[in-house]
Enzyme design. Structure first.
Site, short mmCIF file in Angstrom:
data_model
loop_
_atom_site.label_atom_id
_atom_site.label_comp_id
_atom_site.label_asym_id
_atom_site.label_seq_id
_atom_site.Cartn_x
_atom_site.Cartn_y
_atom_site.Cartn_z
N GLY A 279 0.84 -1.19 0.00
CA GLY A 279 0.00 0.00 0.00
C GLY A 279 0.87 1.24 0.00
O GLY A 279 1.31 1.72 -1.04
N GLU B 116 -2.64 13.65 -9.57
CA GLU B 116 -3.45 12.92 -8.59
C GLU B 116 -3.61 13.71 -7.30
O GLU B 116 -4.70 13.76 -6.72
CB GLU B 116 -2.82 11.56 -8.30
CG GLU B 116 -3.60 10.73 -7.29
CD GLU B 116 -2.95 9.38 -7.01
OE1 GLU B 116 -3.61 8.53 -6.41
OE2 GLU B 116 -1.77 9.20 -7.41
N ARG B 117 -2.54 14.34 -6.85
CA ARG B 117 -2.56 14.99 -5.54
C ARG B 117 -3.07 16.42 -5.57
O ARG B 117 -3.15 17.06 -4.53
CB ARG B 117 -1.16 14.92 -4.92
CG ARG B 117 -0.78 13.50 -4.55
CD ARG B 117 0.65 13.33 -4.12
NE ARG B 117 0.91 11.92 -3.80
CZ ARG B 117 2.12 11.42 -3.58
NH1 ARG B 117 3.19 12.20 -3.68
NH2 ARG B 117 2.25 10.13 -3.29
N TYR C 87 8.75 4.62 -11.91
CA TYR C 87 9.28 5.98 -11.83
C TYR C 87 8.58 6.91 -12.81
O TYR C 87 8.19 8.02 -12.47
CB TYR C 87 10.78 5.97 -12.10
CG TYR C 87 11.39 7.34 -12.27
CD1 TYR C 87 11.64 8.15 -11.16
CD2 TYR C 87 11.69 7.84 -13.54
CE1 TYR C 87 12.18 9.43 -11.32
CE2 TYR C 87 12.22 9.10 -13.70
CZ TYR C 87 12.47 9.89 -12.59
OH TYR C 87 13.00 11.15 -12.75
N GLY D 115 -28.24 16.19 15.62
CA GLY D 115 -28.80 14.86 15.42
C GLY D 115 -29.25 14.62 14.00
O GLY D 115 -29.12 13.51 13.47
N THR E 268 -10.04 1.50 -7.81
CA THR E 268 -11.18 2.30 -8.20
C THR E 268 -11.51 2.04 -9.67
O THR E 268 -10.62 2.06 -10.52
CB THR E 268 -10.90 3.80 -8.00
OG1 THR E 268 -10.61 4.02 -6.62
CG2 THR E 268 -12.08 4.65 -8.41
N THR F 43 -1.32 8.24 1.94
CA THR F 43 -1.93 8.65 3.20
C THR F 43 -1.39 9.99 3.68
O THR F 43 -0.35 10.48 3.21
CB THR F 43 -1.67 7.61 4.30
OG1 THR F 43 -0.25 7.57 4.56
CG2 THR F 43 -2.14 6.22 3.87
N SER F 44 -2.08 10.57 4.65
CA SER F 44 -1.60 11.83 5.23
C SER F 44 -0.20 11.65 5.81
O SER F 44 0.65 12.55 5.73
CB SER F 44 -2.56 12.31 6.32
OG SER F 44 -3.79 12.73 5.77
#
Length: 385
Positions: free
Chosen positions: A133, A246-247, A236, A344, A160, A369-370
């Protein structure tokens, strides 16, 4: 330094936002409950030219700039556009197609890009595996050259568009000894290739309208001409071609999603009464709205900065990681505050803020991930320290 969008870009934002609000948002709850892909919405997006935005017109795209592409993704989210559909859009039109555009041969571009741009073909990106991952370079899927074919074996996970994809950009090891330093290649694998199959459909917490699955390669036969880029350097080259897209571009819908949540919260805070007055008059609520606005504006600036840098031909690896980290964490915070403001009611599926909380959590995990983004940023700051 000019932060002003052109009149055309403002009109473009408005057009896409209105499209999402009218053609996509009203159906999101239904498809989210059923965990199914909104095919009719996808076709409408394709007809509007959204899917092929950044690609040259000669390959069926619109020739849009990275900034204009980011604006469209942002506006889609702002119109309440389905986050799952936006994710599938990015998976097909960004990480599943940009590598072909940047690295592909002329034959590969002509064969695949027109179909992706028109929405007739759906692409995906196969990197993550059951045991690879965050440590993406530790992929175990192999590709062995035999004559005019490569034989692929392995499994990809959390892909995805996996269940609906017509093709996939797959990362596989071609030389175990070299590993990430010249031993990992990229391939274009079509769903009809012998030995390629889709594994189980994953039942997810959020982004439920975006189909996700395993992809299985069992002696999968891939023509040698479907090697993408240079053998041994696919990992690479794909990273270099797509990570900044992507980011930044793929997180732009999360920016729009913050705008949609803020608008919902402002309206609700003005209408909801407690202790004889609208809750918007209470400082605790008003300050939440102010914080949400700050997170929204800073996130939008970061996305647009990276997109602008891409248009200038500038490398933006650190800026893209900063963008991904800040935007996704901000979107999750805004979604949390939105649920809190709705109280609520926000915890029920009657209101869309509940869904946004589930949807935004993925941003802290997918695409690096972060924690990985913080590692990248800190390493670039410290150099070889």
């Amino acid at each position: 330094m000019d932060f002003e969008l052109s009149a055309e870009q403002k009109a473009w934002f408005k057009e896409v936002k209105e499209f999402a609000a009218k053609e996509i948002a009203p159906y999101t709850e239904e498809y989210d409950r059923e965990s199914t892909f909104f095919w009719e919405g996808w076709k409408k997006m394709a007809n509007m030219g959204l899917i092929g935005l950044p690609f040259p017109e000669e390959y069926g795209g619109s020739g849009a700039s990275a900034l204009d592409t980011a604006i469209a993704h942002d506006a889609f989210g702002a119109g309440g556009g389905d986050a799952g559909l936006a994710l599938s859009w990015g998976a097909s039109g960004i990480i599943g197609a940009v590598p072909i555009w940047i690295m592909g041969t002329e034959e590969q571009k002509k064969k695949y890009l027109p179909g992706i741009c028109s929405g007739e073909l759906i692409s995906c990106f196969g990197l993550t595996e059951p045991d690879a991952g965050s440590d993406a370079a530790s992929v175990q899927t192999t590709a062995v050259r035999k004559g005019d074919e490569y034989i692929l074996n392995g499994t990809k996970m959390f892909i995805t568009n996996g269940p609906i994809a017509d093709l996939c950009v797959v990362i596989a090891v071609t030389d175990k000894e070299k590993g990430a330093n010249g031993g990992i290649s990229a391939f274009i694998v079509e769903k009809g290739f012998e030995g390629f199959s889709v594994g189980k459909h994953l039942d997810k917490m959020g982004n439920r309208t975006s189909p996700t699955s395993e992809l299985i390669f069992s002696d999968c036969r891939v023509p040698a001409e479907n090697l993408l880029g240079q053998e041994g350097y696919g990992f690479y080259q794909v990273a270099k071609a797509t990570l900044e897209w992507e980011r930044a571009i793929m997180v732009a819908p999360a920016v729009g999603g913050m705008e949609a949540n803020l608008e919902r919260c402002i309206q609700y805070a003005k209408e909801r009464k407690q202790f004889g007055q609208p809750i918007a008059r209470f400082q605790a609520v008003a300050f939440k709205l102010a914080e949400m606005k700050c997170l929204l504006d800073t996130s939008r600036l970061l996305v647009y900065r990276v997109a602008w840098m891409k248009d200038q031909g500038m490398e933006a690896m650190m800026e893209a990681s900063i963008c991904k980290l800040w935007v996704t964490e901000s979107a999750f915070k805004v979604a949390c505050e939105a649920v809190q403001i709705f109280g609520g009611y926000g915890y029920t599926r009657e209101y869309p803020v509940e869904r946004t909380l589930r949807d935004t959590k993925l941003g802290l995990i997918g695409g690096g991930t972060s924690e990985i983004q913080r590692m990248i940023i800190s390493r670039m700051l410290l150099g070889k320290f």
